[in-house]
Each structure stands twice: as C-alpha cells, then as structure tokens.
Design a protein around this motif. Sequence first.
Motif, PDB file in Angstrom:
ATOM      1  N   ASN A   1      54.682  44.911 -74.648  1.00 14.86           N
ATOM      2  CA  ASN A   1      55.949  45.600 -74.928  1.00 14.86           C
ATOM      3  C   ASN A   1      56.815  44.774 -75.875  1.00 14.86           C
ATOM      4  O   ASN A   1      57.456  45.306 -76.793  1.00 14.86           O
ATOM      5  CB  ASN A   1      56.732  45.843 -73.639  1.00 14.86           C
TER       6      ASN A   1
ATOM      7  N   GLU B   1      55.506  45.058 -79.356  1.00 16.82           N
ATOM      8  CA  GLU B   1      55.841  46.366 -79.921  1.00 16.82           C
ATOM      9  C   GLU B   1      57.326  46.408 -80.339  1.00 16.82           C
ATOM     10  O   GLU B   1      57.669  46.969 -81.385  1.00 16.82           O
ATOM     11  CB  GLU B   1      55.545  47.466 -78.894  1.00 16.82           C
TER      12      GLU B   1
ATOM     13  N   LEU C   1      63.754  52.424 -67.224  1.00 17.51           N
ATOM     14  CA  LEU C   1      62.577  51.747 -67.767  1.00 17.51           C
ATOM     15  C   LEU C   1      61.376  51.789 -66.838  1.00 17.51           C
ATOM     16  O   LEU C   1      60.230  51.925 -67.264  1.00 17.51           O
ATOM     17  CB  LEU C   1      62.906  50.267 -68.063  1.00 17.51           C
TER      18      LEU C   1
ATOM     19  N   SER D   1      59.481  55.259 -75.051  1.00 22.95           N
ATOM     20  CA  SER D   1      60.360  55.532 -76.181  1.00 22.95           C
ATOM     21  C   SER D   1      59.655  56.401 -77.215  1.00 22.95           C
ATOM     22  O   SER D   1      60.148  56.557 -78.318  1.00 22.95           O
ATOM     23  CB  SER D   1      60.820  54.207 -76.816  1.00 22.95           C
TER      24      SER D   1
ATOM     25  N   GLY E   1      54.068  55.287 -70.861  1.00 23.10           N
ATOM     26  CA  GLY E   1      55.245  55.184 -69.998  1.00 23.10           C
ATOM     27  C   GLY E   1      54.860  54.752 -68.601  1.00 23.10           C
ATOM     28  O   GLY E   1      55.638  54.889 -67.670  1.00 23.10           O
TER      29      GLY E   1
ATOM     30  N   LEU F   1      55.397  49.639 -67.382  1.00 26.89           N
ATOM     31  CA  LEU F   1      56.427  48.961 -66.595  1.00 26.89           C
ATOM     32  C   LEU F   1      56.447  49.460 -65.157  1.00 26.89           C
ATOM     33  O   LEU F   1      56.676  48.688 -64.227  1.00 26.89           O
ATOM     34  CB  LEU F   1      57.805  49.153 -67.247  1.00 26.89           C
TER      35      LEU F   1
ATOM     36  N   SER G   1      65.230  41.183 -75.869  1.00 25.26           N
ATOM     37  CA  SER G   1      65.287  41.491 -74.435  1.00 25.26           C
ATOM     38  C   SER G   1      64.642  40.361 -73.658  1.00 25.26           C
ATOM     39  O   SER G   1      63.841  39.588 -74.187  1.00 25.26           O
ATOM     40  CB  SER G   1      64.531  42.774 -74.121  1.00 25.26           C
TER      41      SER G   1
ATOM     42  N   PHE H   1      62.712  39.985 -69.847  1.00 29.48           N
ATOM     43  CA  PHE H   1      62.201  40.558 -68.596  1.00 29.48           C
ATOM     44  C   PHE H   1      61.891  39.389 -67.676  1.00 29.48           C
ATOM     45  O   PHE H   1      61.171  38.458 -68.061  1.00 29.48           O
ATOM     46  CB  PHE H   1      60.920  41.378 -68.855  1.00 29.48           C
TER      47      PHE H   1
HETATM   48  P1  ADP Z   1      54.852  52.289 -72.888  1.00 30.85           P
HETATM   49  O1  ADP Z   1      54.839  50.930 -73.349  1.00 30.85           O
HETATM   50  O2  ADP Z   1      53.491  52.874 -72.748  1.00 30.85           O
HETATM   51  O3  ADP Z   1      55.810  53.181 -73.565  1.00 30.85           O
HETATM   52  P2  ADP Z   1      56.120  51.043 -70.703  1.00 30.85           P
HETATM   53  O4  ADP Z   1      56.420  51.509 -69.286  1.00 30.85           O
HETATM   54  O5  ADP Z   1      55.361  49.812 -70.820  1.00 30.85           O
HETATM   55  O6  ADP Z   1      55.430  52.259 -71.417  1.00 30.85           O
HETATM   56  O7  ADP Z   1      57.458  50.914 -71.428  1.00 30.85           O
HETATM   57  C1  ADP Z   1      58.409  51.890 -71.325  1.00 30.85           C
HETATM   58  C2  ADP Z   1      59.368  51.772 -72.476  1.00 30.85           C
HETATM   59  O8  ADP Z   1      60.204  50.621 -72.291  1.00 30.85           O
HETATM   60  C3  ADP Z   1      58.757  51.548 -73.799  1.00 30.85           C
HETATM   61  O9  ADP Z   1      58.375  52.793 -74.400  1.00 30.85           O
HETATM   62  C4  ADP Z   1      59.830  50.822 -74.584  1.00 30.85           C
HETATM   63  O10 ADP Z   1      60.649  51.794 -75.148  1.00 30.85           O
HETATM   64  C5  ADP Z   1      60.611  50.118 -73.545  1.00 30.85           C
HETATM   65  N1  ADP Z   1      60.314  48.690 -73.535  1.00 30.85           N
HETATM   66  C6  ADP Z   1      59.569  48.020 -72.688  1.00 30.85           C
HETATM   67  N2  ADP Z   1      59.541  46.684 -72.999  1.00 30.85           N
HETATM   68  C7  ADP Z   1      60.325  46.542 -74.084  1.00 30.85           C
HETATM   69  C8  ADP Z   1      60.724  45.431 -74.871  1.00 30.85           C
HETATM   70  N3  ADP Z   1      60.322  44.187 -74.627  1.00 30.85           N
HETATM   71  N4  ADP Z   1      61.589  45.648 -75.880  1.00 30.85           N
HETATM   72  C9  ADP Z   1      62.043  46.906 -76.157  1.00 30.85           C
HETATM   73  N5  ADP Z   1      61.719  47.965 -75.431  1.00 30.85           N
HETATM   74  C10 ADP Z   1      60.839  47.828 -74.427  1.00 30.85           C
END
Ligand code: ADP
Length: 711
Positions: A586, A589, A631, A638, A645, A648, A672, A674
Amino acid sequence: MAQAYHIQSRWFSSLRYRLLTLALVPLLLLAVTVVVFAAQWTTNFTYEQLFTKVNTDLRVAHDSFQRIQSEQEETILTLASSKEIVSYWQNPTELVKWVDVQRELNEYNYLILLSQDGEQRLGQGGWLPHTMHASPLTQSALSNGVTPGGGTGIEIVPVEVWLSNGLLEPGKVVFPLIDTPRAAPSDRSAEDRAMLIRSVHAVIDENGDRIALLEGGRLLNRDFDFVDRIRDLVYGPGSLAPGSLGTVTVFLDDVRITTNVPSSDATRALGTRVSEEVRNTVLQLGEQWIDRAFVVNDWYISAYEPIIDVNDERVGMLYAGYLEKPFRQELFNAIAVLSALVLAGCLFAICAAMLGARSIFRPIERLTSVVRATAAGKSTRVGAVESVDEIGELAAQFDGMLDTLEVQRRKIEQGAQLLEDKVQLRTTELRQQNQRLTDSLTLLKQTRQQLETAERLAALGELTAGVAHEINNPTAVILGNMDILISEIGEDREDVATEIDLIIQQVYRIRSITHRLVQYSRSENDQLSPSAQTVSLPDLVSNTVRLIQHDFLDDSLVITEQHDCTQDALVDPDEMQQVLVNLVRNAVEAINQTSVKGRIVIATKDLDDKEVCIEVTDNGAGIEPTHIARLFDPFFTSGKELGTGLGLSVSFGIVRRHGGRIDVTSTLGAGSTFTVVLPVAASAPYVASNSPSVKAAPIFDTEDVLSEFKR
Ligand code: ADP
C-alpha cells in the motif's frame, strides 16, 4: 515632599512625640516670651540708665558753663576793683598796657576800658569813640550809679562791628555752614555771628566815683578749649563704655560753633547743624532734649538745653552726649547671651524630657510594635519591661493574652490541617473512583465498539464465506470444463490460446479473491494460528523486507529499518509477514501516485512493558481524512486497477486475532504511518493457544482453503 510628610505624620501619630510636643511647646513659648520680655526690659532699662546718665552729664556741663561765667564775672569784678586802674589812671599808656596784660593773663578775647558813660574806649591813642553796640549789662552798670553794677551773660553780637573795632580775630569767628543730615532747611551759607560770655563792671575810684567801665569777654566760637574742658570733666576716664565717645557742643542757634563731635573726616564738626526735631524742641519750645539724636553722622545718647542770653532769649544750645553704638552693641551682646542661655536651657529641658519620655514610652512603643507584628502575622512578645507600673503590668498581661491566642491558633491550625487531610483523602478517593469509572466507561465503550465490530465482522464473515463458497463451486466447474474444452478443440487450441489463458487467469483471480474472503471470514474466528510462536519483531521485519525487496525496490524507492524493539511478540510469522507485505505494498502504491523519491521507514519499538509495535511510514500521497475511518472495511479501495479493498481488512483481522490493533495517522500530500501494535509475548492473551495440540489449517494454502470451502 513625601518624605517630609511621612516624618510629619510619624511625629504627630506617635504618642510620645505628641505628649512631648504638648509639654515642650509651652516651654518654648515661655522661653521666647521670657527672652522677648527680658530683651525689652533690658533695652528700656539700659536706655533709661543711659538717658539718666546723659541728663546728669548735661547738668555737669551746665554747671561748668555757669561756673566759667561766674569765674569770669569774679575776675572782671576783681580787675575793676583793682588799685592799678586808679594808679595808672593818669597814665593812659600804662593803663592800656596793664589791661592788655590782664587780658592775656585771663585768656580773654578782649578786655577794654570804657569811659564812665560808656561812649569812649581807651586805646593806644587815648579815649576814642567806638561803634560797639551797648550791652544790656553796660546799661545795668551805668544805671547802678557808683556801685559796681553790670554783670556777666551770654550775648550774640554782629561780627563786623567787633571786627572793625579790632576786638575779635576774623578767622576765628566766621566759618561756613555745612549741610547736615536731618537738620532743618536753611539758606544761610556761613555763620557770621559771635557768641560771647560778656562781662561789664564799673570802675570805682577811692572817692567812690565811677570813673570808667571795665568790659571783657570770651568768644565761644571755635573755643575748643572751652568744650574740651567741660568734656574732660563730664566724661572722665572710665565714665563711658569702651569705644564710646563723650562729646560737648555749644550751639549758636542750631549751628555748632565749638564742639568736639567729630565729622566724617575726623575733624571737629564745626558749622554742622543740629537735627530739626532737636532744634524744634529745644530752641522753639524751650524744653530739654534727653533722647537719642542723630548727631552729624551717627546716633548719640544726647542731652540738649537752651542757652539763654542777657536779653532772656534762647540763642543757642548746650549739648552733652556720647556715642550710642558701643552701648547698643553691649546691649545686643547681653541679649544674645541671655537668648543663648535660655536656648541652652530649653535644649537641656528638651533633651531631659526626651530621655525621660523614652523610658516612659519605650514599653508602650514595644507594645505597639508587637501589636503591629501580630497583625502582620508574626509571633513576637513584649518581654520583660523595666517599668513596674501599670504599663509593665499591661505588657505582662498582653504577653499572656498573646500566649493564649497562640495556643488557640495552633489548635485551630491543627484542626484545619486535619480537616484538610480528610478533604484531601476524600478528594483522592473520589478522583480514583472517578478514574475507575472513566476507565470502566472507556472499557465499556471499547468493548461495545469491539462487540459491534465483531458482530459486523461476524456477519460479514458469514456472508463472505457463503459468497466464496458459492463462487468457488462455479470456478471449479469452469476450470474443469476448460480442461475438457481444451482437450476437445485439440490443435485449434492455438487459435484461441489468448482467450483461454485470459479465462483461466481471471478464474484464478476469482479464486484468489474468494481465498482472501475465506481468510477474512476466518479472521473472525478468534483462535490464533497454531503456528504462532515467540518472534523477534526486528527479525520478522528484516526477513520480510529481504523477501519483498526484489518485487518492490528500484532506484526511486528506499526502505529503511529502525529497530528499537527489545521484547518479543507471540505471533504467527507467516500471517504477520502477510500483514507487513500488505502495508508495504500500500505504501509503494501511495508513493507511486506522487513524483517524489519514495522513502519507506519500517521501525520496531517497545511501547511499554506490555506492548510492542511495527511502524510503516511512507512519504506517499496520504489519505483523505474522511477515508481513514473506512480503511479497514472490506472492499474499501481508492479504485486502483487491481485493488480489492481486502488487504487492510484482512490485515486488521489477523492483527486483531493476535490481540493487537492497527493505528493510522496520515497527512494528505505528505505521507502516512500505519502502526501495528502487538502484545509482548509474556502478556499475550493467546499464549495458551500456542499449544501444539491445537489444530488449525494454515490460511495461505489455497488448496486447503478450497477444500475447506468444498467441505
Ligand atoms: P487495496 O489496496 O486492494 O485497495 P487495501 O484494503 O489494502 O485495498 O487498501 C484500501 C485502501 O486504503 C487503498 O485503496 C488505499 O486507497 C488506501 N491505503 C492503504 N494504505 C495506504 C497508504 N500507505 N497510503 C495511502 N493510501 C493507502
């Protein structure tokens, strides 16, 4: 000014100084009154004495003046009766000589023989007429027949006639008048009259007949010997104060014709005039003047009396007096000494009063200062005082009262302290209870949230498990039929190879999703994986980074590790690795959405002795604040191309099963963080579940998952 006011107010507010003022002010007033009265009395007395003395001096001068006239009278009478005149009668030359000798012997200014009728005068040339004016004394001598007649008296005569008869010396008589301060105005410029002591007697021969008149006289103008003799008589040595000056003057009218009063140039003040007020009193009113008078250029203690001539008229004045200044100086000195003595007496009285007052008021002042100190909160006592009177008793009583008050105060303070301690205790208890209540409420809230989440996740898990099950069956059928289809089409397979690969790829993607769904649903089962073990988080992180670095790392991205964690956690390493991979993916990305050089920091820390954590921090695009709460919801994404999705939400489920949580902080545009918080191994809630007897299927094995779904 403020200082002065302070001192003044202190003076008036102090009992000691007020009483001292009350006692000393009358004393000072009395002293001043005594000094003033004494000065006045001394001045009056002194001046009375001075006036009495000058009056006596004038009397003596008057007597001297009279005696000189009497002596002249006697001398002329004796000469008129002497045989020489009769014996020289026939020899005028000898007679003239004899007369001249007598004149010189008796120091007369003139001595002449007149004819028996007074009309002719005997001179060197015989009997000759003369122009002298006849004196009333001559008339008296003539009218008395053969008796001597005549007499002696003062006469003012016109100078020219006497000068023309050669009887007076010109330089002796006339002198200029000098302007004198305080004198009556006058337009005369010179004194041209003469004051004479004139004596006339008849000369009687042996037959008893009057044969001639003998006339002699003394000119008082410039007769310094005359006034000096009187002065020496009146003001002999020791009769005056040192520095004073006794003076005698004969005035013709108001002009000094003979005097020993000095003028400003230290010569005799001839031609100066008497002050107008003296002139009016003595010459016009005929009274004596006994007073201070301004004589020529200074103040004198003066006595004046009129001089009466043979016509019974006031023609001049006799004066006796002495300089006032030395007496005045002595008087001032005496008053100064008196004042100094009285002042010294007052000072002595003030000092004595202040010293006396000190011993009286010191105990009172100590009482006052103790009262002030007590009012200011200090603890002092008056202590032992010297006085054994009422004040001493008052001080002792006051100390006793303060002791009692002190005891009472201590009791009150102890009571207050006790009360305060109790209140403190109750407050602490209340605070603790309040804290417990707050903790309980927080726990309740958390529990409720957890319950809600658990309920929601349980429902979702159930749903997703059902959905996965329903999807897995058709995918298995699709895959089976795809195998049949491929074998059926045989060599034509190459023509549709792309489509077949796409179908198989998508079916596997479906299976991947369903596999994750199964993982998610299984995360609701609170049982920890049987492969959970005590793991060092730094090791776990390092292993994971090593595993993924080939997939994620290129020149535009740096992953840094920071390990401060010293405590181990009880985790399933594979599951926890999956969580970390999710978070790093994440982060990558999020970084890819920006143009910055990517930086990911993975840190491990001890939060306290119960919790450890892994922080994954990136400098990517960040998260919208409104997205943060959602989240961890399944399927929240997103909208990435390949995002499901579920990353997390599955990670959250895994961590939650380990008794931990995931916290998120993010700044849009900046990055960010985590934070995966895990309990340390010793306090992990699932230690018991680490027993090898617990059997649970590994969640990463797709086939196992599928078989589980099939069952
Ligand atoms: P996916 O990655 O398949 O979309 P996730 O549950 O892993 O699903 O993440 C959900 C959403 O959280 C992501 O689509 C992203 O928008 C946001 N996200 C997660 N980690 C980050 C991060 N480190 N920075 C920015 N946004 C994040």
